[in-house]
Design an enzyme around this catalytic site. Structure first.
Site, PDB file in Angstrom:
ATOM      1  N   THR A   1      13.404  -0.548 -43.478  1.00  0.00           N
ATOM      2  CA  THR A   1      13.470   0.868 -43.184  1.00  0.00           C
ATOM      3  C   THR A   1      13.542   1.531 -44.537  1.00  0.00           C
ATOM      4  O   THR A   1      14.213   1.008 -45.418  1.00  0.00           O
ATOM      5  CB  THR A   1      14.776   1.188 -42.446  1.00  0.00           C
ATOM      6  OG1 THR A   1      14.768   0.545 -41.184  1.00  0.00           O
ATOM      7  CG2 THR A   1      14.957   2.674 -42.264  1.00  0.00           C
TER       8      THR A   1
ATOM      9  N   GLY B   1      17.963  -3.107 -42.353  1.00  0.00           N
ATOM     10  CA  GLY B   1      18.220  -4.470 -41.890  1.00  0.00           C
ATOM     11  C   GLY B   1      18.191  -4.575 -40.390  1.00  0.00           C
ATOM     12  O   GLY B   1      17.477  -3.829 -39.715  1.00  0.00           O
ATOM     13  N   ASP B   2      18.982  -5.510 -39.884  1.00  0.00           N
ATOM     14  CA  ASP B   2      19.001  -5.791 -38.463  1.00  0.00           C
ATOM     15  C   ASP B   2      19.762  -4.674 -37.724  1.00  0.00           C
ATOM     16  O   ASP B   2      20.965  -4.753 -37.520  1.00  0.00           O
ATOM     17  CB  ASP B   2      19.689  -7.147 -38.287  1.00  0.00           C
ATOM     18  CG  ASP B   2      19.590  -7.654 -36.874  1.00  0.00           C
ATOM     19  OD1 ASP B   2      19.329  -6.838 -35.966  1.00  0.00           O
ATOM     20  OD2 ASP B   2      19.772  -8.859 -36.679  1.00  0.00           O
TER      21      ASP B   2
END
Lengths: 311, 344
Positions: free
Chosen positions: B206, B258-259
């Site tokens: 992102t 990230g996740d």
């Protein structure tokens, strides 16, 4: 987890109207149900009963500007910080159950709008609220009496429930139909982690209610939980968060915000900016922010306590 | 696609831009996740124009990544969901006023960060989602168009023909580890899985950006197309205030990547900014904000960039092989520079 130390269960709910949902959760948790089940069932009670509509909860809640009912709901479990949420969900009253389904049957944390509804239907939920997009009005399955009442309510209520069980697990859930005439697709604070709710088995759990578009800018549930982690009592932590937030938005009058918190010892705290809360259904009014507490004694009725506004 | 960021590093030449003010000043500052240096440069250009506003810089910088489809994980034509559609998440935050605008599950409009800004500027709401966000965007003058490209269609077809692997379903039948949907709930609910079976690094980038102006005003933003093969309607951490980004003028700002499904529960951006307020250094704040995520989900991967109001900057990451690369521009550095931090 210190299993040798017997803890006592606690259930807390936002606003005085949460007394019955709190009672449901209290009964379930004292029968040995998990705190997640207890939270979900308590929220379901209000979601499926139109009388909670004036409090912006469930199938009786106020429509958005297109005349549709759109729900936000979330559940967070303090064990492993599991989290599931649905936002801008149409057509299904038990939004918190769909949120739990997101938590348990997807690896995501939040589904929204049409995707959330499709996921719910795939998961076996039935569409039980009929929204039509006829432009200027709703033709929802709802009695006109409750519609009228919800229109008279200007408050930003939502239902938040915290359940601590006697095994050292804590969970929290929030459900909201959002404010009247909100824009379609608008998501409030209720279902956002750290804003509407937060839980961590190491510390406790927190729920917020109030003016969602403002609340989410300050992540108050997360803030209170971190203050508790640093050793503050729940009451002091809630008060500190309210003071910090109102200090930051000084120029404007403080927005409506109410916080409840429970730590792992079962201590309960709350704080608010609300001066008075009127129950539009019973006509009763309460000073400050009234919330419902059940303190772990099986069979005992929940008490209504009040937090007074921070100055 | 997985290695485009690496190519980016190899090809990276010092990019000299026109610097304003004194060359030794740490402000203004632009910092963003990953070596998306074109975005950094674009934001810097805005700050270099005498009247440049930090908020405009965030929109321009993130917008650049949307247009260039940074890593395929920002903007149109990437991360098709289960039905093959690309949907976008974005947010913007003004650290002066704490105003926020964000969009989740935005469909058929490319400029997600622009729509997020329109939510902030033209509504009293904070977060709009789904088709309704599209309708709002169109009303505000944004163009409605398909976000699919040949590449995203191919990606989706490949995924379909590969038994829809990986996907984000669990506790459903048929077994999501071997089959495509439609899925029904299975009777059992296993304990939540650890993040070990989750995605690789090419699937959760992102752009998150923080800009601090010479008066220590802090603005932040994010934009992404989320996870490849996500369940339709999925919203990640990027548009969630405090999760994807946070800004507080006079204190600092942070942005995460990230996740997102895991990270959004830990509000790393808000957490880091809170810690800056308590006097922690940027690096320490980044590390402390990431620690609880790593503790609960040891195999997750993600990172946070942090800048304080004085122009100090830093980052922390977890689970990214080769560390986490991020891009910074300040007058002191004299060019857009990529930094690397080792992960825990």
């Amino acid at each position: 987890m210190d299993s040798a130390r017997k803890r006592h269960a606690v259930v807390v709910g936002t606003w005085a109207f949460s007394a019955e949902p709190v009672k449901v959760a209290a009964r379930l948790v004292s029968q040995g149900c998990t705190c997640e089940d207890s939270v979900e069932n308590a929220l379901n009670l209000a979601e499926e009963d139109e009388k909670y509509g004036p409090f912006q909860v469930g199938r009786g809640g106020p429509p958005n500007q297109n005349g549709e009912l759109e729900m936000d709901a979330a559940i967070m479990s303090g064990k492993q910080m599991s989290f599931g949420a649905v936002t801008a969900l149409q057509g299904i009253s038990r939004a918190s159950s769909v949120a739990r389904c997101v938590m348990e049957r997807s690896k995501h944390s939040m589904l929204t709008a049409q995707g959330a509804q499709d996921f719910a239907v795939q998961s076996g939920f039935h569409l039980d609220i009929l929204n039509t997009q006829s432009g200027d009005g709703a033709s929802r399955i709802q009695s006109s009496e409750h519609q009228a009442k919800s229109e008279s309510s200007s408050q930003h209520d939502t239902l938040g429930i915290i359940v601590l069980d006697s095994h050292g697990n804590i969970a929290t859930g929030v459900t909201s139909s959002g404010m009247k005439n909100k824009a379609r697709g608008r998501i409030g604070d209720s279902a956002l982690p750290g804003s509407g709710l937060f839980a961590d088995n190491e510390v406790g759990a927190v729920c917020c209610s109030g003016e969602g578009d403002q609340i989410m800018k300050f992540c108050p549930s997360f803030m209170v939980l971190e203050l508790m982690r640093q050793g503050m009592e729940p009451e002091t932590a809630c008060q500190t968060a309210i003071r910090r937030i109102t200090k930051r938005v000084k120029p404007s009058p403080p927005f409506e915000l109410a916080i409840i918190a429970v730590n792992m010892e079962g201590k309960v705290g709350a704080a608010t900016t609300v001066k008075e809360w009127g129950d539009t259904v019973t006509g009763r009014s309460y000073p400050g922010f009234p919330f419902a507490v059940w303190s772990g004694i099986a069979g005992e009725e929940p008490q209504i306590r009040s937090a007074q506004p921070e100055t | 696609m997985a290695t485009s960021w690496q190519r980016g590093v190899c090809l990276l030449l010092p990019i000299f831009v026109s610097w304003v003010n004194t060359k030794s000043s740490p402000l203004p500052l632009v910092i963003n996740t990953w070596p998306f240096t074109n975005a950094t440069e674009k934001a810097w250009e805005v700050m270099s124009e005498g009247s440049g506003k930090a908020l405009d810089a965030v929109v321009a910088g993130c917008g650049q990544c949307q247009t260039q489809q940074c890593d395929g994980t920002v903007g149109y034509g990437g991360s098709p969901d289960e039905t093959g559609e690309t949907t976008l998440d974005a947010m913007i935050m003004n650290g002066d006023t704490f105003e926020v605008g964000s969009v989740g599950d935005l469909r058929r409009v490319k400029d997600a960060i622009g729509v997020a800004r329109a939510v902030m500027d033209y509504t009293q709401h904070t977060l709009l989602a789904g088709e309704a966000a599209t309708r709002f965007a169109v009303d505000m003058g944004f163009k409605e168009e398909s976000l699919s490209t040949n590449s995203s269609v191919q990606m989706w077809k490949g995924w379909k023909s590969g038994h829809c692997q990986p996907n984000y379903r669990k506790n459903v039948s048929p077994d999501p580890k071997t089959h495509c949907g439609p899925y029904k709930p299975s009777s059992n609910v296993e304990e939540r899985q650890r993040a070990s079976d989750r995605v690789g690094r090419d699937n959760h980038d992102t752009i998150g950006m923080v800009v601090v102006d010479i008066n220590s005003r802090v603005m932040a933003g994010t934009t992404t197309n989320g996870m490849n093969h996500k369940v339709p309607g999925r919203i990640g951490d990027s548009p969630i205030v405090g999760a994807g980004a946070y800004a507080s003028s006079g204190v600092g700002g942070a942005a995460a990547t990230g996740d997102g499904d895991i990270m959004m529960r830990f509000l790393p951006a808000f957490h880091a900014v809170t810690l800056l307020g308590q006097g922690l250094t940027v690096t320490k704040a980044a590390q402390v904000a990431m620690a609880p995520i790593a503790k609960a989900y040891p195999t997750f991967s993600g990172a946070v960039v942090v800048a304080d109001a004085k122009g100090n900057f830093g980052a922390a990451c977890h689970g990214l092989q080769g560390g986490f690369h991020y891009s910074v521009a300040t007058p002191q550095i004299g060019q857009v520079k990529v930094y690397v931090v080792d992960c825990t």
